[in-house]
Structure formats: C-alpha cells, structure tokens
Design a protein around this motif. Structure first.
Motif, PDB file in Angstrom:
ATOM      1  N   PHE A 109     -71.506 -76.097   2.485  1.00 58.77           N
ATOM      2  CA  PHE A 109     -70.764 -76.137   1.221  1.00 58.77           C
ATOM      3  C   PHE A 109     -71.185 -74.911   0.432  1.00 58.77           C
ATOM      4  O   PHE A 109     -72.311 -74.829  -0.057  1.00 58.77           O
TER       5      PHE A 109
ATOM      6  N   HIS B 217     -71.382 -72.367  -2.596  1.00 62.82           N
ATOM      7  CA  HIS B 217     -71.278 -72.547  -4.039  1.00 62.82           C
ATOM      8  C   HIS B 217     -72.074 -71.450  -4.734  1.00 62.82           C
ATOM      9  O   HIS B 217     -73.183 -71.136  -4.324  1.00 62.82           O
ATOM     10  N   THR B 218     -71.495 -70.866  -5.776  1.00 61.59           N
ATOM     11  CA  THR B 218     -72.211 -69.867  -6.562  1.00 61.59           C
ATOM     12  C   THR B 218     -72.342 -70.414  -7.967  1.00 61.59           C
ATOM     13  O   THR B 218     -71.364 -70.878  -8.548  1.00 61.59           O
ATOM     14  N   ILE B 219     -73.557 -70.388  -8.522  1.00 65.57           N
ATOM     15  CA  ILE B 219     -73.737 -70.965  -9.855  1.00 65.57           C
ATOM     16  C   ILE B 219     -73.382 -69.941 -10.932  1.00 65.57           C
ATOM     17  O   ILE B 219     -72.541 -70.200 -11.780  1.00 65.57           O
TER      18      ILE B 219
END
Ligand code: HEM
Ligand code: SF4
Ligand code: FES
Lengths: 259, 258
Positions: free
Chosen positions: B95, B97-99
């Motif tokens: 999964f 995802h980049t914060i």
C-alpha cells in the motif's frame, strides 16, 4: 471490516497478503485488541495466528509497529499503533496491514521485524559514560528551562522505528538525531558529544540505513512527533565534530601512563 | 576516520558535499542568468560581456574546472546516495502512501537527470558549437560584431569600442528561433527551478542551519527564488518566440562599422 494482512512464515519464506474478515468489533478497541480478536478466531479454527509485536500497550515502549494503510502506526498523528482505536476506521473498510519494511529491519515473522540495528546504534553512543551510583544533587548542574524542554522533546523517542519505516530511503536519521540531540543538549552529555555523534552515525551507516533526502516523512509518522529540526541539529554537530576531531591534538601519554 | 573519509564515506558527509556543491551550482546559475539578461540591452552589452569573460583566459578556466568539479561531485553523491537508499528500502510496501513529502522533493532524481541532459545540449550549442552550427557565434554569417561603445565592469573599461568580437547576441536569438530548441530550453529551466525549490530548502537542512522558527521564511524565499529564476529564464526564449527580440539587421551592423 476486512483486514488484508501480510503473512510470512519466516525470514526466508515467501510472503503474501491474506484477507481476514474482522467481526464482532467495538469502536473503542485498540488496533492491537482487534488483532487479538481476529487471532482468537484463527486459533479456534486451528489456523496459525498473526504474529505482531507489542508490549506496554500504552504508547511508551516502542514495541508495537505495523504499517496500516501505508502509514506506520496508522492514521493518527503522534499516536502509536497500540493507541490507535477502531473508531478511526469505518465499517466495511479494507485495512492493509504490513510490517515495517527496511533492509536494516529484517523480517522475523508476519508483522514482526528485528530492530536490533537500533540497539547497536544505541550501544555505539546513546549513553553517557558516568559512574553509576545514587542520583547527584539536582541543582549541581543547572539547565535553562528552554534547553531542558527541548531535550525532553528529543528524549520522548521510544525507539519504535516508524521513522525508518516511513522514510522513502529507510533512513534512521530521526531516531539517531533524537538520541544525539537529547544528550547533546544537556550538560552531562557534553564530554562525549563529538565522539557520540561520530560513532552513532558511523554505526547507523554500517547497519545499512539509507540517507536522508529531507522529505520529512519521518517526523510526520513519528508517534512522539519528534521534529526533524533535530536532524538539522545532528548534521551541524556531525560537521563540527568531524572538523574538531581531525584537528584535535593527541596527548603524548595516550596510553594512560600505565606500564 | 580521517577528514576525507568522513566526508566521502559517510551518509551525512555526502549530504554536506551535495549541499556545498549545490550552493556553488546555484551561485553559477543565478549569476549566469543575470549575465544573460543583458541580451535585452544593446548588443554591446552581451557581446562585450562575453568578450570580457574570454579575456579572463586562465581565470575562466579556473572557474570552469571548479564548476565541472562541483557538478561531478554533486552527481557522484546523488548517484551513490540513491543506490544506497534503494538498497536500504528493501521491499516495497503493498500500500503506497506519502504523508507529506513534496512533489519537488520526490522528483529530484528526474529533474536532476533531465537538467544534466539539457546542460550537455546547452554546452554543445552555445559553447562548443557542435549543434546548430549554422548560427554559432564564430562561424555564422553574423559572426562578427564591432563594439560601438566601451564595455565597462565596475567602472573599468574592459572591452574598448571598435573591438571586433564574437556575435553572441545574434547566436542566441537565431538559436532560439528554432521552436523545438526554445521549448526544450523552457521545459529544462522549469525542471531546474523545481530542482532548486527542494534543493535550496534542503541545503539549509543538510548544513544544519534550518529550524522550525524560520523555516516558513526559508520556504517562501526558496519559492520566490525559483519563480523569479524561471521567469528570468523564460524571458529570453519567450521574447525571441514572440518576435520581440530580433537578431541585428544589416543596418545595425553597418552603423556598428561607423
Ligand atoms: C546534473 C544533474 C543533477 C542531478 C542528477 C542532481 C541530483 C540531485 C539529487 C538526487 C539531490 C538530492 C535530493 C535530496 O537529497 O533532497 C540533489 C540536491 C540538490 N541539487 Fe541537484 N542534481 C543535478 C544538478 C543540479 C544543479 C545544476 C543544481 C544547481 C543549479 C543543483 C542543486 C541542488 C541543490 C542545491 C541540492 C540540495 C542539496 C541538499 O540536499 O542539501 N543540482 N540533486
Ligand atoms: S524518532 Fe519517533 S518514529 Fe523514530 S524511533 Fe523515535 S519515536 Fe519512533
Ligand atoms: S506497545 Fe508499547 S508503544 Fe505500543
């Protein structure tokens, strides 16, 4: 809701995602309690329960890990997995649960990784070499309030490794900088300040962590909201320590005068 | 570890090399742009300026070798660090995802590599004269230019009126009259500006100078630098494409003879 969990029997085994239906949940359960419920059911069915790391379950030990929907410790800000509650999710959600991934954190089983590399960094310099004994008089070493507060910010690091897991480069800079910054701010840490930063960074590199690209995913994932300002501080310390150690004269009696 | 080992062999040392070479390269690209904007003045300016740089002789070579060394070190560090980072990451997440990492920061490798490709073409075009030779300053029909006025630097006359110099003014304009060349140039400086947006912010962090107290200001300064840098660079091919900048006509060349 559906849990899509990374299952891997051992370090050498092939891993894959497996779906599990998580039923009979309560919105006030923590994420770990939810996993307990799922594991109870798996055990009753005779299946191997999902291995995951945990200890204090109150956000202070740094044992829990898990990458939940791509973010270490789940959706919250400044919260560890053990303090993430099911009310952060919705009925019918598919939640993807993966281990912290980094070459320096080899996988042991399912969601459990080996974070010994952090211990090695700590052993390289995350301490002060002082005589152990009864506590000294508290007022003997004055520390300005602002400085002690800043040191406390850094000291909050629980060594969980979320910073490494979140970093695109699996860099341990936030963890190491928290340790270096915490001791480097306090008077007790001064004597070994240069040696500490050089040794800890050296070990960090040896253990195969990546290099910081100043993207600050680490501080955004950190359950203790350690600031990446500490990374800048460590860079400065490292530069100074490198220059100082290169030009520092050595004492003639460097073997201590023993026979 | 010794000094050279600490800088070239450690993670933070290499980041410091990146940052310091980045400072040199930024200094160059900004200075270069300021010099180039003289194209909007009388041809005496840019042609006199180019002649002045060539007259520096060995000093020009010192600057060139310094810049090449900075660029090579920068690319070397970028490559080594990137390879290590790929290895350190180990497996990818299922999964993704980049914060909060910015687009500019995630595109550094691509923007850097395209800028390098651009740099090679740019040198081949305006310095070496191996592409678009028909408009090169030393071989094209409008290759010569006679200075009408003295060119001064800091009050000193460095190129006298009447000197026969290479015609950089018309080389640049004729070069950019090729639409593809001009567009490639615009895209490349756009990507370079994006590279600098993260690079300028980043170098303060790498050198240990940034903190939350003034990082908002640093970020605004970086943004302003990049926007101004891009617009400044856009102006030259933009003005040529819009027909606002034309090469010298025969008439100007004739008045130059008087
Ligand atoms: C020619 C090919 C180039 C490549 C492959 C390249 C690649 C990179 C990479 C990978 C980074 C590291 C990003 C990070 O760690 O955050 C970087 C940083 C940087 N680059 Fe470049 N770059 C190139 C050219 C340039 C040029 C021409 C300039 C200046 C005009 C420049 C200025 C900078 C600066 C200031 C930094 C920040 C250094 C730091 O991280 O502290 N680069 N570059
Ligand atoms: S800095 Fe934050 S994310 Fe990194 S180990 Fe410490 S507590 Fe965990
Ligand atoms: S189990 Fe101790 S911090 Fe989560």
């Amino acid at each position: 809701m559906t849990l899509r969990v990374w299952r891997q029997a051992g370090p050498k085994a092939l891993g894959q995602f497996k779906d599990y239906a998580a039923k009979d949940l309560n919105s006030n359960m923590s994420f770990l309690e939810m996993l307990d419920v799922v594991n109870d059911e798996l055990t009753l069915k005779g299946e191997v329960p999902i291995a995951f790391a945990h200890d204090c379950r109150e956000g202070i030990c740094g044992t829990c890990s898990l990458t939940i929907n791509g973010k270490p410790h789940g959706p919250g800000k400044g919260i560890a997995t053990c303090q993430t509650y099911m009310r952060s999710f919705h009925d019918g959600d598919i939640i993807v649960v993966e281990p912290f991934r980094a070459a320096a954190f080899p996988l042991i089983k399912d969601l459990v990784v080996d974070r010994t590399s952090f211990d090695k960094i700590m052993q390289a310099g995350g301490f002060i070499t002082a005589r152990a004994g009864s506590a000294p008089e508290a007022n003997a070493a004055p520390v300005p309030k602002g400085v002690s507060d800043l040191a406390m910010d850094a000291a909050q690091c629980i060594g969980c490794g979320a910073c490494v897991a979140a970093c695109k480069n699996a860099s341990a800079m936030l963890f190491v900088s928290a340790k270096v910054g915490h001791l480097g701010l306090l008077p007790q840490g001064q004597a070994e300040r240069d040696r500490r930063v050089l040794a800890m960074v050296h070990t960090m590199d040896e253990e195969g962590f990546g290099n910081c690209t100043n993207q600050y995913e680490c501080s955004a994932a950190c359950p203790k909201t350690i600031s990446h300002d500490f990374i800048a501080r460590m860079n400065r310390d490292y530069l100074g320590a490198t220059l100082r150690s290169a030009f520092q004269p050595e004492a003639a009696s460097s073997d201590g005068g023993g026979a | 570890m010794n000094l050279v080992g600490s800088f070239f062999g450690s993670s933070i040392g290499r980041k410091i090399i990146m940052a310091l070479t980045g400072v040199i390269l930024i200094g160059f690209v900004v200075g270069h742009l300021v010099g180039n904007l003289q194209i909007f003045q009388h041809p005496d300016h840019i042609n006199g300026y180019a002649q002045f740089l060539h007259q520096l002789g060995p000093l020009l070579w010192v600057a060139r070798i310094g810049l090449i060394a900075a660029a090579l070190l920068h690319i070397w560090a970028a490559t080594v660090l990137t390879l290590e980072n790929k290895r350190a990451r180990g497996g990818d997440y299922g999964f993704k995802h980049t914060i909060q990492a910015t687009f500019a920061s995630r595109a550094m490798r691509w923007t850097g590599v395209i800028v390098l490709a651009f740099l090679v073409y740019h040198l081949a075009h305006f310095t070496l004269g191996v592409v678009q030779t028909e408009t090169f300053k030393e071989t094209a029909p409008l290759n010569h230019y006679v200075m009408q006025n003295d060119y001064r630097v800091a009050g000193f006359t460095v190129v006298k009126a009447g000197t026969d110099v290479a015609n950089v003014h018309s080389m640049v304009i004729l070069g950019f009259q090729h639409k593809v060349v001009a567009l490639f140039y615009i895209v490349a400086v756009g990507l370079l500006s994006l590279h600098l947006l993260h690079g300028f912010n980043s170098l303060f962090q790498s050198l240990g100078l940034r903190n939350a107290k003034w990082s908002w200001l640093l970020h605004k300064a970086a943004l302003a630098l990049c926007v101004v840098y891009f617009l400044g660079n856009l102006a030259i091919p933009g003005a040529v494409l819009a027909g606002k900048l034309r090469p010298q006509t025969a008439k100007v060349a004739a008045t130059a003879q008087r």
